[in-house]
Scaffold this motif. Structure first.
Motif, PDB file in Angstrom:
ATOM      1  N   TYR A 119       0.835  -1.205   0.000  1.00 28.41           N
ATOM      2  CA  TYR A 119       0.000   0.000   0.000  1.00 28.41           C
ATOM      3  C   TYR A 119       0.868   1.254   0.000  1.00 28.41           C
ATOM      4  CZ  TYR A 119      -3.808   3.144   1.413  1.00 28.41           C
ATOM      5  OH  TYR A 119      -4.732   4.145   1.472  1.00 28.41           O
ATOM      6  N   GLU A 120       1.933   1.229   0.784  1.00 29.53           N
ATOM      7  CA  GLU A 120       2.810   2.395   0.865  1.00 29.53           C
ATOM      8  C   GLU A 120       3.548   2.644  -0.452  1.00 29.53           C
ATOM      9  OE1 GLU A 120       2.743  -0.096   3.156  1.00 29.53           O
ATOM     10  OE2 GLU A 120       1.724   1.011   4.752  1.00 29.53           O
ATOM     11  N   ARG A 121       3.922   1.559  -1.159  1.00 31.32           N
ATOM     12  CA  ARG A 121       4.610   1.703  -2.444  1.00 31.32           C
ATOM     13  C   ARG A 121       3.705   2.353  -3.481  1.00 31.32           C
ATOM     14  NH1 ARG A 121       6.717  -3.068  -1.010  1.00 31.32           N
ATOM     15  NH2 ARG A 121       5.196  -4.309  -2.156  1.00 31.32           N
ATOM     16  N   GLU A 122       2.492   1.798  -3.638  1.00 28.46           N
ATOM     17  CA  GLU A 122       1.511   2.373  -4.546  1.00 28.46           C
ATOM     18  C   GLU A 122       0.179   1.673  -4.347  1.00 28.46           C
ATOM     19  OE1 GLU A 122       2.533   1.966  -8.693  1.00 28.46           O
ATOM     20  OE2 GLU A 122       2.723  -0.199  -8.556  1.00 28.46           O
ATOM     21  N   HIS A 123      -0.883   2.445  -4.499  1.00 26.40           N
ATOM     22  CA  HIS A 123      -2.229   1.898  -4.350  1.00 26.40           C
ATOM     23  C   HIS A 123      -3.209   2.741  -5.157  1.00 26.40           C
ATOM     24  CE1 HIS A 123      -1.832   4.898  -1.088  1.00 26.40           C
ATOM     25  NE2 HIS A 123      -3.111   5.145  -1.343  1.00 26.40           N
ATOM     26  N   ILE A 124      -4.377   2.175  -5.368  1.00 31.92           N
ATOM     27  CA  ILE A 124      -5.444   2.906  -6.042  1.00 31.92           C
ATOM     28  C   ILE A 124      -5.968   3.947  -5.059  1.00 31.92           C
ATOM     29  CG2 ILE A 124      -7.759   2.714  -7.026  1.00 31.92           C
ATOM     30  CD1 ILE A 124      -6.937  -0.130  -7.949  1.00 31.92           C
ATOM     31  N   ASP A 125      -6.016   5.182  -5.504  1.00 38.24           N
ATOM     32  CA  ASP A 125      -6.443   6.276  -4.636  1.00 38.24           C
ATOM     33  C   ASP A 125      -7.828   6.001  -4.062  1.00 38.24           C
ATOM     34  OD1 ASP A 125      -6.073   8.752  -3.387  1.00 38.24           O
ATOM     35  OD2 ASP A 125      -7.146   9.796  -4.992  1.00 38.24           O
ATOM     36  N   GLY A 126      -7.961   6.170  -2.768  1.00 40.83           N
ATOM     37  CA  GLY A 126      -9.230   5.950  -2.092  1.00 40.83           C
ATOM     38  C   GLY A 126      -9.395   4.548  -1.531  1.00 40.83           C
ATOM     39  N   ALA A 127      -8.455   3.666  -1.854  1.00 42.94           N
ATOM     40  CA  ALA A 127      -8.535   2.294  -1.350  1.00 42.94           C
ATOM     41  C   ALA A 127      -8.217   2.247   0.142  1.00 42.94           C
ATOM     42  CB  ALA A 127      -7.559   1.395  -2.104  1.00 42.94           C
ATOM     43  N   VAL A 128      -8.783   1.239   0.803  1.00 41.45           N
ATOM     44  CA  VAL A 128      -8.539   0.997   2.214  1.00 41.45           C
ATOM     45  C   VAL A 128      -7.494  -0.108   2.319  1.00 41.45           C
ATOM     46  CG1 VAL A 128      -9.584   0.293   4.399  1.00 41.45           C
ATOM     47  CG2 VAL A 128     -10.924   1.603   2.743  1.00 41.45           C
ATOM     48  N   ASN A 129      -6.457   0.122   3.091  1.00 39.40           N
ATOM     49  CA  ASN A 129      -5.382  -0.854   3.281  1.00 39.40           C
ATOM     50  C   ASN A 129      -5.818  -1.890   4.307  1.00 39.40           C
ATOM     51  OD1 ASN A 129      -2.881  -2.112   3.276  1.00 39.40           O
ATOM     52  ND2 ASN A 129      -1.967  -0.624   4.650  1.00 39.40           N
ATOM     53  N   PHE A 130      -5.933  -3.157   3.889  1.00 39.41           N
ATOM     54  CA  PHE A 130      -6.319  -4.236   4.803  1.00 39.41           C
ATOM     55  C   PHE A 130      -5.112  -5.093   5.145  1.00 39.41           C
ATOM     56  CE2 PHE A 130     -10.986  -5.562   5.179  1.00 39.41           C
ATOM     57  CZ  PHE A 130     -11.425  -4.246   5.229  1.00 39.41           C
ATOM     58  N   GLU A 131      -4.949  -5.364   6.419  1.00 35.08           N
ATOM     59  CA  GLU A 131      -3.946  -6.318   6.876  1.00 35.08           C
ATOM     60  C   GLU A 131      -4.541  -7.710   6.729  1.00 35.08           C
ATOM     61  OE1 GLU A 131      -0.905  -5.390   7.725  1.00 35.08           O
ATOM     62  OE2 GLU A 131      -1.435  -3.278   7.444  1.00 35.08           O
ATOM     63  N   LEU A 132      -3.746  -8.674   6.356  1.00 37.86           N
ATOM     64  CA  LEU A 132      -4.246 -10.012   6.079  1.00 37.86           C
ATOM     65  C   LEU A 132      -4.662 -10.780   7.331  1.00 37.86           C
ATOM     66  CD1 LEU A 132      -1.724 -11.066   3.302  1.00 37.86           C
ATOM     67  CD2 LEU A 132      -4.004 -10.098   3.023  1.00 37.86           C
ATOM     68  N   ASP A 133      -4.192 -10.365   8.500  1.00 34.22           N
ATOM     69  CA  ASP A 133      -4.489 -11.126   9.715  1.00 34.22           C
ATOM     70  C   ASP A 133      -5.653 -10.580  10.530  1.00 34.22           C
ATOM     71  OD1 ASP A 133      -3.039  -8.880  10.389  1.00 34.22           O
ATOM     72  OD2 ASP A 133      -1.748  -9.886  11.819  1.00 34.22           O
ATOM     73  N   THR A 134      -6.260  -9.476  10.091  1.00 38.40           N
ATOM     74  CA  THR A 134      -7.389  -8.901  10.845  1.00 38.40           C
ATOM     75  C   THR A 134      -8.532  -8.499   9.910  1.00 38.40           C
ATOM     76  OG1 THR A 134      -6.354  -6.709  10.798  1.00 38.40           O
ATOM     77  CG2 THR A 134      -5.956  -8.074  12.769  1.00 38.40           C
TER      78      THR A 134
END
Length: 94
Positions: A15-30
């Motif tokens: 997510y920090e490298r690059e992501h679609i603007d407006g996306a929510v960053n989800f952690e895989l363990d939660t």
């Protein structure tokens, strides 16, 4: 569109490298906890993407959401790489 939740499933650092603007960053363990906080209604439209078509994070999160009772889950298989390659803007950082 505020009716759609876009979830970034790239995993640590993606997510920090690059992501679609407006996306929510989800952690895989939660996933379940984040879904309750970010999605709301179980029938709200959700699109999950990962790094590229080989990345399995979107598949994992999408499956977890369906198993948690969410009913309107889609996947953008080309991921952020496909988005960028199509000439669409990406965001960097938090």
């Amino acid at each position: 569109d505020d009716d759609i939740v876009v979830i970034d499933a790239q995993g640590p650092g993606g997510y920090e490298r690059e992501h679609i603007d407006g996306a929510v960053n989800f952690e895989l363990d939660t996933v379940a906890e984040q879904a309750a906080a970010s999605i709301g209604e179980v029938n709200r439209r959700v699109i999950v993407y990962c790094t590229d078509s080989d990345c399995v994070g979107a598949e994992f999160i999408g499956t977890t959401l369906v198993e948690s009772g969410y009913t309107n889950i889609g996947r953008f298989p080309a991921g952020v790489a496909g988005w960028r390659d199509a000439g669409l803007p990406v965001a960097v950082g938090e």
